[in-house]
Motif scaffolding. Structure first.
Motif, PDB file in Angstrom:
ATOM      1  N   CYS A 192       0.871  -1.322   0.055  1.00  0.00           N
ATOM      2  CA  CYS A 192      -0.168   0.127  -0.056  1.00  0.00           C
ATOM      3  C   CYS A 192       0.819   1.166   0.077  1.00  0.00           C
ATOM      4  O   CYS A 192       1.121   1.924   1.132  1.00  0.00           O
ATOM      5  N   GLN A 255     -11.458   0.279   4.085  1.00  0.00           N
ATOM      6  CA  GLN A 255     -10.662  -0.161   4.758  1.00  0.00           C
ATOM      7  C   GLN A 255      -9.595   0.758   4.910  1.00  0.00           C
ATOM      8  O   GLN A 255      -8.393   0.482   5.681  1.00  0.00           O
ATOM      9  N   ARG A 259      -5.931   0.795   7.698  1.00  0.00           N
ATOM     10  CA  ARG A 259      -4.859   0.044   7.022  1.00  0.00           C
ATOM     11  C   ARG A 259      -3.561   1.205   7.216  1.00  0.00           C
ATOM     12  O   ARG A 259      -2.463   0.736   7.709  1.00  0.00           O
ATOM     13  N   GLU A 264       0.142   0.104   7.341  1.00  0.00           N
ATOM     14  CA  GLU A 264       0.559  -0.471   6.281  1.00  0.00           C
ATOM     15  C   GLU A 264       0.556   0.267   4.965  1.00  0.00           C
ATOM     16  O   GLU A 264       1.323  -0.117   4.184  1.00  0.00           O
ATOM     17  N   CYS A 265       0.252   1.463   5.038  1.00  0.00           N
ATOM     18  CA  CYS A 265       0.168   2.353   3.789  1.00  0.00           C
ATOM     19  C   CYS A 265       1.150   3.563   4.182  1.00  0.00           C
ATOM     20  O   CYS A 265       1.323   4.055   5.258  1.00  0.00           O
TER      21      CYS A 265
END
Length: 424
Positions: A192, A255, A259, A264-265
């Motif tokens: 991501c 989401q 995230r 994650e991103c």
């Protein structure tokens, strides 16, 4: 005397006291219950419920009861189906960049009418009426802008450091940002690199505002949307980002905040009302900057539109309940309360004092957030005022569906924009 929600700070406490003491003299025998319906993310919901709890402790003559909904759509559906007896006294409803159908609903009581009825006319807040957010065409306040926000670019500082980027922050120019996203994708953020949960806001509405262009036809021109080559090139770039896997498409946007909160991103473009929940994540090292722009269009970026929602009064209640509702809204505008709400959520300050009361310690880990907020205390440029387009909530839904199809590779950028404009 019933107080205004935006009295000048020096007068606010005194007038609020007169509201509540006057109210107590007529209803001291029992607290007046009022209902507030709202929809917020879990962090902001917790913060709001704490404010309500504090209010109920301090004000024995008024008892605020709340009902939280999982989404604005669920809230609006329940509101539509409710009878006059079931309808809440105060309800959180959105204004999507000029959506004016809320104020025309038969059960809505515009805030400026409540203020006029109370004979209190001083309505100064942080956001000037020229922003058009929750104001009518005459500059009159329609609702309490308690959940006003702006789109921003969040970034994971650790992800940029891991990619060896100096400084460890995203570029404000789209082309330069693309090169950075390739680097972060190749160095730990492959799943991501970039995502958003606001495709229409980022790729259409604020593509205009941040590049200092009028959105839609612009003032004095025929109504309608005419997406020129600038929009086509931008959307084509976004499609290429999805294909090269440096952007997660909006099909997963529900989401996206989770995230980013989980680390994650690398970059997440969304509304500022997420700041509070991200700040609560101890392992998340993040900051905030402004939306990207195109230097070929403007030498310096403009400011995005104010968006979000507000607390609206409803009609059909007894006089003591109306007075209790105004007392609660007035309490929310007190300096300490408004400051707490601003700092814990990421919504724009309700009053100028809430902004002034916020010191450097709050901003030190939030990147450009202070500068991004400060400009909204002044009159906006003509291209960044909220636009007034009838039925825009329906038009926005059309645009959202069209953008999703394009970003999923189901139709070319030019076809997508022509189709969206025609349907709008």
């Amino acid at each position: 005397m019933i107080s205004s929600t935006f009295l000048a700070p020096k007068r606010l406490r005194g007038v609020l006291f007169s509201v509540l003491t006057g109210f107590a003299s007529t209803a001291a025998w029992a607290a007046t219950d009022i209902q507030v319906w709202y929809s917020l993310n879990p962090h902001n919901q917790t913060t709001f419920e704490q404010l309500v709890k504090d209010f109920n402790k301090q004000n024995k003559e008024v008892n605020v009861k709340t009902r939280a909904f999982e989404s604005p759509e669920a809230l609006d559906a329940a509101l539509t189906l409710s009878s006059e007896q079931e309808r809440p006294n105060i309800v959180q409803l959105p204004e999507i960049s000029g959506l004016d159908d809320v104020s025309t609903r038969s059960y809505i009581w515009p805030l400026h009418q409540a203020i006029n009825k109370s004979a209190v006319k001083n309505t100064k807040g942080f956001l000037p009426s020229e922003n058009n957010f929750l104001h009518d065409s005459k500059g009159r306040l329609l609702a309490l802008p308690f959940m006003a926000e702006i789109p921003v670019m969040y970034y994971n500082i650790d992800a940029f450091k891991k990619a060896g980027l100096t400084p460890a922050q995203p570029a404000r120019q789209w082309q330069d940002l693309q090169g950075q996203l390739v680097d972060v994708a190749n160095n730990g953020s492959r799943r991501c690199p970039f995502t958003s949960d606001q495709p229409v806001s980022i790729n259409l509405e604020n593509l205009a505002a941040v590049n200092k262009q009028f959105y839609g036809a612009g003032p004095g021109k025929n109504a309608g949307f005419h997406f020129d080559i600038r929009y086509v090139r931008h959307l084509s770039t976004m499609i290429s980002w999805v294909r090269s896997e440096i952007m997660v498409p909006p099909s997963q946007f529900l989401q996206s905040p989770i995230r980013f909160a989980n680390g994650e991103c690398a970059v997440f473009v969304s509304n500022s009302g997420n700041i509070g929940q991200f700040a609560d994540q101890r392992k998340l090292n993040f900051a905030v900057t402004g939306l990207p722009y195109y230097p070929q269009v403007t030498s310096t970026p403009g400011n995005p539109f104010v968006t979000g929602s507000g607390l609206w009064l409803t009609k059909g209640h007894k006089a003591d309940a109306d007075q209790a509702s105004l007392a609660f809204l007035s309490w929310l505008a007190q300096p300490q309360v408004a400051t707490t709400w601003y700092q814990k959520t990421g919504y724009l300050p309700l009053t100028q004092e809430a902004f002034n009361n916020t010191g450097a310690d709050y901003y030190k880990n939030l990147g450009d957030w202070q500068q991004l907020v400060a400009v909204y205390g002044r009159k906006p440029d003509s291209t960044t005022r909220g636009f007034k387009i009838h039925n825009y909530h329906q038009i926005r839904s059309v645009f959202n569906n069209s953008l999703q199809k394009a970003l999923e590779g189901k139709q070319p950028a030019m076809t997508d924009l022509q189709t969206a404009a025609a349907e709008a």
